[in-house]
Design a protein around this motif. Structure first.
Motif, PDB file in Angstrom:
ATOM      1  N   LEU A  21     -17.005   1.410  38.880  1.00 26.66           N
ATOM      2  CA  LEU A  21     -16.815   2.763  38.369  1.00 26.66           C
ATOM      3  C   LEU A  21     -16.930   3.811  39.472  1.00 26.66           C
ATOM      4  N   ILE A  22     -17.881   3.626  40.368  1.00 20.67           N
ATOM      5  CA  ILE A  22     -18.068   4.597  41.465  1.00 20.67           C
ATOM      6  C   ILE A  22     -16.840   4.629  42.364  1.00 20.67           C
ATOM      7  N   PHE A  23     -16.276   3.463  42.669  1.00 19.31           N
ATOM      8  CA  PHE A  23     -15.151   3.417  43.598  1.00 19.31           C
ATOM      9  C   PHE A  23     -13.790   3.614  42.940  1.00 19.31           C
ATOM     10  N   LEU A  24     -13.662   3.296  41.660  1.00 19.92           N
ATOM     11  CA  LEU A  24     -12.353   3.392  41.023  1.00 19.92           C
ATOM     12  C   LEU A  24     -12.212   4.583  40.073  1.00 19.92           C
ATOM     13  N   LEU A  25     -13.253   4.955  39.358  1.00 21.00           N
ATOM     14  CA  LEU A  25     -13.146   6.015  38.363  1.00 21.00           C
ATOM     15  C   LEU A  25     -13.645   7.365  38.864  1.00 21.00           C
ATOM     16  N   ARG A  26     -14.680   7.362  39.684  1.00 23.56           N
ATOM     17  CA  ARG A  26     -15.277   8.623  40.138  1.00 23.56           C
ATOM     18  C   ARG A  26     -14.319   9.493  40.956  1.00 23.56           C
ATOM     19  N   PRO A  27     -13.566   8.945  41.945  1.00 21.75           N
ATOM     20  CA  PRO A  27     -12.667   9.812  42.720  1.00 21.75           C
ATOM     21  C   PRO A  27     -11.618  10.556  41.878  1.00 21.75           C
ATOM     22  N   PRO A  28     -10.926   9.885  40.929  1.00 18.76           N
ATOM     23  CA  PRO A  28      -9.979  10.656  40.116  1.00 18.76           C
ATOM     24  C   PRO A  28     -10.671  11.689  39.221  1.00 18.76           C
ATOM     25  N   LEU A  29     -11.870  11.374  38.744  1.00 14.19           N
ATOM     26  CA  LEU A  29     -12.596  12.347  37.927  1.00 14.19           C
ATOM     27  C   LEU A  29     -12.955  13.588  38.744  1.00 14.19           C
ATOM     28  N   LEU A  30     -13.409  13.390  39.966  1.00 11.72           N
ATOM     29  CA  LEU A  30     -13.738  14.528  40.828  1.00 11.72           C
ATOM     30  C   LEU A  30     -12.494  15.331  41.167  1.00 11.72           C
ATOM     31  N   ALA A  31     -11.378  14.660  41.431  1.00  9.00           N
ATOM     32  CA  ALA A  31     -10.133  15.365  41.737  1.00  9.00           C
ATOM     33  C   ALA A  31      -9.672  16.189  40.541  1.00  9.00           C
ATOM     34  N   ARG A  32      -9.795  15.622  39.371  1.00  8.57           N
ATOM     35  CA  ARG A  32      -9.398  16.345  38.150  1.00  8.57           C
ATOM     36  C   ARG A  32     -10.309  17.527  37.900  1.00  8.57           C
ATOM     37  N   PHE A  53     -24.416   9.353  39.253  1.00  7.95           N
ATOM     38  CA  PHE A  53     -25.458   8.826  38.381  1.00  7.95           C
ATOM     39  C   PHE A  53     -24.930   8.524  36.982  1.00  7.95           C
ATOM     40  N   LEU A  54     -23.841   9.169  36.582  1.00  2.64           N
ATOM     41  CA  LEU A  54     -23.201   8.820  35.324  1.00  2.64           C
ATOM     42  C   LEU A  54     -22.641   7.404  35.406  1.00  2.64           C
ATOM     43  N   MET A  55     -22.038   7.069  36.543  1.00  2.00           N
ATOM     44  CA  MET A  55     -21.501   5.719  36.740  1.00  2.00           C
ATOM     45  C   MET A  55     -22.636   4.687  36.775  1.00  2.00           C
ATOM     46  N   LEU A  56     -23.761   5.060  37.390  1.00  9.12           N
ATOM     47  CA  LEU A  56     -24.917   4.160  37.405  1.00  9.12           C
ATOM     48  C   LEU A  56     -25.477   3.974  35.991  1.00  9.12           C
ATOM     49  N   ALA A  57     -25.446   5.035  35.190  1.00 12.09           N
ATOM     50  CA  ALA A  57     -25.927   4.933  33.803  1.00 12.09           C
ATOM     51  C   ALA A  57     -25.030   4.001  32.995  1.00 12.09           C
ATOM     52  N   VAL A  58     -23.721   4.095  33.213  1.00  9.85           N
ATOM     53  CA  VAL A  58     -22.804   3.196  32.508  1.00  9.85           C
ATOM     54  C   VAL A  58     -23.019   1.754  32.977  1.00  9.85           C
ATOM     55  N   GLY A  59     -23.296   1.578  34.270  1.00 12.32           N
ATOM     56  CA  GLY A  59     -23.645   0.246  34.762  1.00 12.32           C
ATOM     57  C   GLY A  59     -24.913  -0.265  34.096  1.00 12.32           C
ATOM     58  N   GLY A  60     -25.888   0.606  33.926  1.00 14.88           N
ATOM     59  CA  GLY A  60     -27.113   0.235  33.208  1.00 14.88           C
ATOM     60  C   GLY A  60     -26.829  -0.122  31.762  1.00 14.88           C
ATOM     61  N   LEU A  61     -25.885   0.575  31.149  1.00 15.36           N
ATOM     62  CA  LEU A  61     -25.485   0.257  29.781  1.00 15.36           C
ATOM     63  C   LEU A  61     -24.870  -1.139  29.714  1.00 15.36           C
ATOM     64  N   ALA A  62     -24.088  -1.501  30.734  1.00 21.38           N
ATOM     65  CA  ALA A  62     -23.517  -2.856  30.789  1.00 21.38           C
ATOM     66  C   ALA A  62     -24.632  -3.892  30.928  1.00 21.38           C
ATOM     67  N   GLY A  63     -25.659  -3.566  31.730  1.00 27.24           N
ATOM     68  CA  GLY A  63     -26.812  -4.468  31.842  1.00 27.24           C
ATOM     69  C   GLY A  63     -27.551  -4.601  30.522  1.00 27.24           C
ATOM     70  N   LEU A  64     -27.666  -3.499  29.785  1.00 31.39           N
ATOM     71  CA  LEU A  64     -28.318  -3.540  28.468  1.00 31.39           C
ATOM     72  C   LEU A  64     -27.526  -4.403  27.497  1.00 31.39           C
ATOM     73  N   VAL A  65     -26.204  -4.278  27.500  1.00 30.79           N
ATOM     74  CA  VAL A  65     -25.363  -5.092  26.617  1.00 30.79           C
ATOM     75  C   VAL A  65     -25.502  -6.571  26.986  1.00 30.79           C
ATOM     76  N   ALA A  66     -25.542  -6.856  28.296  1.00 35.23           N
ATOM     77  CA  ALA A  66     -25.725  -8.250  28.719  1.00 35.23           C
ATOM     78  C   ALA A  66     -27.074  -8.781  28.236  1.00 35.23           C
ATOM     79  N   ASP A  67     -28.102  -7.924  28.256  1.00 36.49           N
ATOM     80  CA  ASP A  67     -29.425  -8.329  27.758  1.00 36.49           C
ATOM     81  C   ASP A  67     -29.374  -8.616  26.261  1.00 36.49           C
ATOM     82  N   LEU A  68     -28.672  -7.781  25.519  1.00 38.04           N
ATOM     83  CA  LEU A  68     -28.587  -7.979  24.065  1.00 38.04           C
ATOM     84  C   LEU A  68     -27.828  -9.246  23.698  1.00 38.04           C
TER      85      LEU A  68
END
Length: 157
Positions: free
Chosen positions: A68-79, A34-49
């Motif tokens: 972010l879910i497929f590229l950033l989340r797995p290394p974060l969970l491993a760390r 859900f953190l990755m989804l929130a960052v995606g929502g932030l990208a949508g907000l920036v696009a709106d602005l």
């Protein structure tokens, strides 16, 4: 037309609500999804602005969240999990442990003393019985019952 114009005009409020909702859910789950989804929502907000149409905002948010879910989340969970102790504990630690039959073990019941000193109610899945003194190995635990099998490695010695 007024409804669509109103939605596009106030889409930033929807993005902020969605981001806040995702962050609250992330605080409860701690799985980084859900953190990755929130960052995606932030990208949508920036696009709106920047004045992007609503369909493009949603596409940008979805692409950023998916990346972010497929590229950033797995290394974060491993760390996050790299310091965990891989040693099994509780009931999982008993699987594979050795023991000795105290009272005859049959498919209906019996009793064994495990290597850790605990006495457990035991059963055997095969249609045979194990007499007292026979070495056994724990196959699985079901509730308060240890399912055992004869320990061939010990009996060959």
């Amino acid at each position: 037309m007024d409804l669509i114009t109103g939605i596009e005009q106030f889409a930033w409020i929807g993005w902020i609500v969605l981001i806040a909702l995702f962050l609250v859910i992330e605080m409860l789950t701690l799985g980084f999804t859900f953190l990755m989804l929130a960052v995606g929502g932030l990208a949508g907000l920036v696009a709106d602005l920047f004045g992007a149409p609503i369909w493009l905002q949603v596409v940008i948010a979805a692409i950023v969240a998916a990346l972010l879910i497929f590229l950033l989340r797995p290394p974060l969970l491993a760390r996050l999990r790299r310091g965990e102790d891989p040693t099994p504990t509780n009931v999982a630690a008993l699987i594979g442990s050795s023991g000795l039959v105290l009272m005859t073990v049959t498919p209906l019941g019996g009793q064994v003393k495990l290597a850790n000193g605990e006495t457990w109610t035991a059963r055997i899945e095969e249609p045979l019985s194990l007499d007292p003194g026979v070495p056994v190995r724990v196959v699985r635990i079901d509730g308060a019952t240890a399912f055992v099998r004869p320990d061939i490695s010990v009996s060959e010695l």
